[in-house]
Design an enzyme around this catalytic site. Structure first.
Site, PDB file in Angstrom:
ATOM      1  N   SER A  96       0.836  -1.193   0.000  1.00 49.53           N
ATOM      2  CA  SER A  96       0.000   0.000   0.000  1.00 49.53           C
ATOM      3  C   SER A  96       0.879   1.254   0.000  1.00 49.53           C
ATOM      4  O   SER A  96       1.653   1.444  -0.934  1.00 49.53           O
ATOM      5  CB  SER A  96      -0.971  -0.062   1.181  1.00 49.53           C
ATOM      6  OG  SER A  96      -2.005   0.885   1.031  1.00 49.53           O
ATOM      7  N   HIS A 113      -7.335  -6.059   0.881  1.00 46.86           N
ATOM      8  CA  HIS A 113      -6.158  -5.219   1.150  1.00 46.86           C
ATOM      9  C   HIS A 113      -5.382  -5.673   2.383  1.00 46.86           C
ATOM     10  O   HIS A 113      -4.450  -4.998   2.805  1.00 46.86           O
ATOM     11  CB  HIS A 113      -6.653  -3.769   1.352  1.00 46.86           C
ATOM     12  CG  HIS A 113      -5.587  -2.720   1.187  1.00 46.86           C
ATOM     13  ND1 HIS A 113      -4.973  -2.461  -0.019  1.00 46.86           N
ATOM     14  CD2 HIS A 113      -5.017  -1.859   2.078  1.00 46.86           C
ATOM     15  CE1 HIS A 113      -4.083  -1.484   0.128  1.00 46.86           C
ATOM     16  NE2 HIS A 113      -4.086  -1.106   1.388  1.00 46.86           N
ATOM     17  N   ASP A 139     -10.146  -5.508  -3.319  1.00 45.43           N
ATOM     18  CA  ASP A 139      -9.545  -4.508  -2.439  1.00 45.43           C
ATOM     19  C   ASP A 139     -10.413  -3.254  -2.482  1.00 45.43           C
ATOM     20  O   ASP A 139     -10.615  -2.676  -3.550  1.00 45.43           O
ATOM     21  CB  ASP A 139      -8.136  -4.229  -2.968  1.00 45.43           C
ATOM     22  CG  ASP A 139      -7.333  -3.299  -2.096  1.00 45.43           C
ATOM     23  OD1 ASP A 139      -7.923  -2.368  -1.505  1.00 45.43           O
ATOM     24  OD2 ASP A 139      -6.105  -3.493  -2.031  1.00 45.43           O
TER      25      ASP A 139
END
Lengths: 284, 284
Positions: free
Chosen positions: B150, B261, B228
């Site tokens: 991320s 995620h 996600d």
């Protein structure tokens, strides 16, 4: 009995799911986690490994930190992780918010004393109510194994020893092996079960193992780190060793050099535990 | 530069250790984690994979949840996980305790604006100061690779692309691929770097990748879950794909069906990333 799905996350081709449900045994809402390996979508029933966590844990610790899903996906094992106590504001008996008693510390017993007797019935929840739910709602066979860590290692051993034939195999990491004779156990058992120590005996893995008839105990695998801060004062695996000798049982107790009480230790050996269970469950 | 060891836990035959040190670059005390595989005790120097974590994380998330130690122990890779921002009460610029800006959200840039310019210099910390420490205090070679998740996936890509030759390989999970064009990135870059968007370009992986001369970019591996929640609004991996095409670079971008995620996603594919790096680092 209905289940409310509260999360669903893909993991190693399978699914990590969390559910909330109303527990009749515990008289409160409970959350558990289940790992469904990819084979669960193939229309076959799979065996289930129940994992009992230690003090302060919930269903989340094992699923997030043990790294068990990789091999469970390969072996086709369902893993179920319950919480460690009844929960909720309506559950009394947690006056001092202690980390080693009450919420997060049910010790997998059926309490007989007030104010715990109504809700603190984790043994029956883990052994009966939860498997019934799992076998009704998931592609789970009635082939069960059980494992756990610390308080949950005690729980796994006691659940297996009290219920011959219910589990194909049992293992433990750093179990509280002789709770009658350690501070954590004495605190919990004296409150949940009362001061009569004779009644504690049926919840002590070392006592139960010594009294189990030879041949009626599944193969036991226990791993214990030798740098575990709780080893001498709380865990006492040698009591289990003596009990196995007395009862004529096969116990593999491994003192792992350098390892502590954490999930770093569990992760390092979880694959070997999964294989131990997979053999008993006919998956390898 | 001295290191204070604050914990030491055995893991897969090696050691997970955490250290505190005074960072000159960041002007504050920092904590990082290092995983030393068993081979680190054999008198040889080992290559290092740097892992950059995402928003709100510290050094702990990856080490506890990714399950990377098992294969790192097999491959002989050191893994280093820094924190995600400068820390401490003396570090200003965290007025609203936002989870996506300030502490826990350094975005791996060198800030130019007040009040961040003095402490928020995570790029230089990750690329220069931390490797110098690692290579001085541990059996670490100068062979480095970098990965992250991320915000840390953005960080890994940007650190590698800004510093050709410094990393043998780079990979990312769910990176913020085009921070100039997403809310997280716009919030962070406008404050750390000021409102002139032209100055953001040197901190945007998609811009950098498009402008990197062909042949000067290590092989890129990017995994992205297609369930996600941040995919379309924040992460935008297709910007990276377009940039790779424009720059003539090899990019393996895998859209993994069903994954979100979380660290359950990372754990599912971390082995493949470790092997990607191990090939570049000469360990397989």
């Amino acid at each position: 009995m209905s289940l409310e799905n509260i999360s669903c996350q893909k993991s190693f081709g399978g699914w990590h799911k969390r559910y909330r449900h109303s527990s009749k045994v515990l008289g409160c809402d409970m959350v558990f986690a289940v790992y469904l390996p990819p084979q669960a979508e193939q229309g076959v029933k799979l065996p289930v490994l129940y994992w009992l966590s230690g003090l302060t844990c919930t269903d989340e610790n094992f699923m997030q930190k043990a790294g068990a899903q990789r091999l469970a996906a390969e072996l086709g094992l369902i893993i179920v992780a319950p919480d460690t106590s009844p929960r909720g504001d309506q559950v009394p008996g947690d006056p001092d918010n202690a980390w080693d008693f009450g919420k997060g510390a049910g010790f997998y017993v059926n309490a007989t004393q007030q104010p715990w007797a109504q809700h603190y019935r984790m043994h029956d929840y883990v052994v009966d109510e939860l498997p019934a739910l799992i076998e009704a709602h998931f592609p789970a066979s009635e082939q069960r194994s059980i494992s756990g860590h610390s308080m949950g290692g005690h729980g796994a051993l006691v659940c297996a020893l009290r219920n011959p034939g219910r589990y194909r195999s049992v293992s433990a990491f750093s179990p509280i092996s002789n709770p009658m004779d350690c501070p954590w156990g004495e605190k919990a058992l004296s409150r949940y079960l009362g001061e009569d120590r004779a009644r504690w005996r049926e919840w002590d893995a070392s006592v139960l193992l010594a009294e189990t008839p030879s041949g009626q105990c599944p193969a036991l695998l226990v791993d214990q780190g030798d740098r575990d801060d709780f080893l001498d004062n709380q865990l006492k695996p040698h009591a289990l060793e003596q009990a196995a000798r007395k009862g004529g049982h096969s116990l593999t107790l491994r003192l792992q050099p350098g390892y502590d009480h954490s999930y770093f230790f569990i992760a390092s050996f979880i694959d070997e535990h999964l294989r131990h269970h997979a053999v008993a469950l006919g998956r390898v």
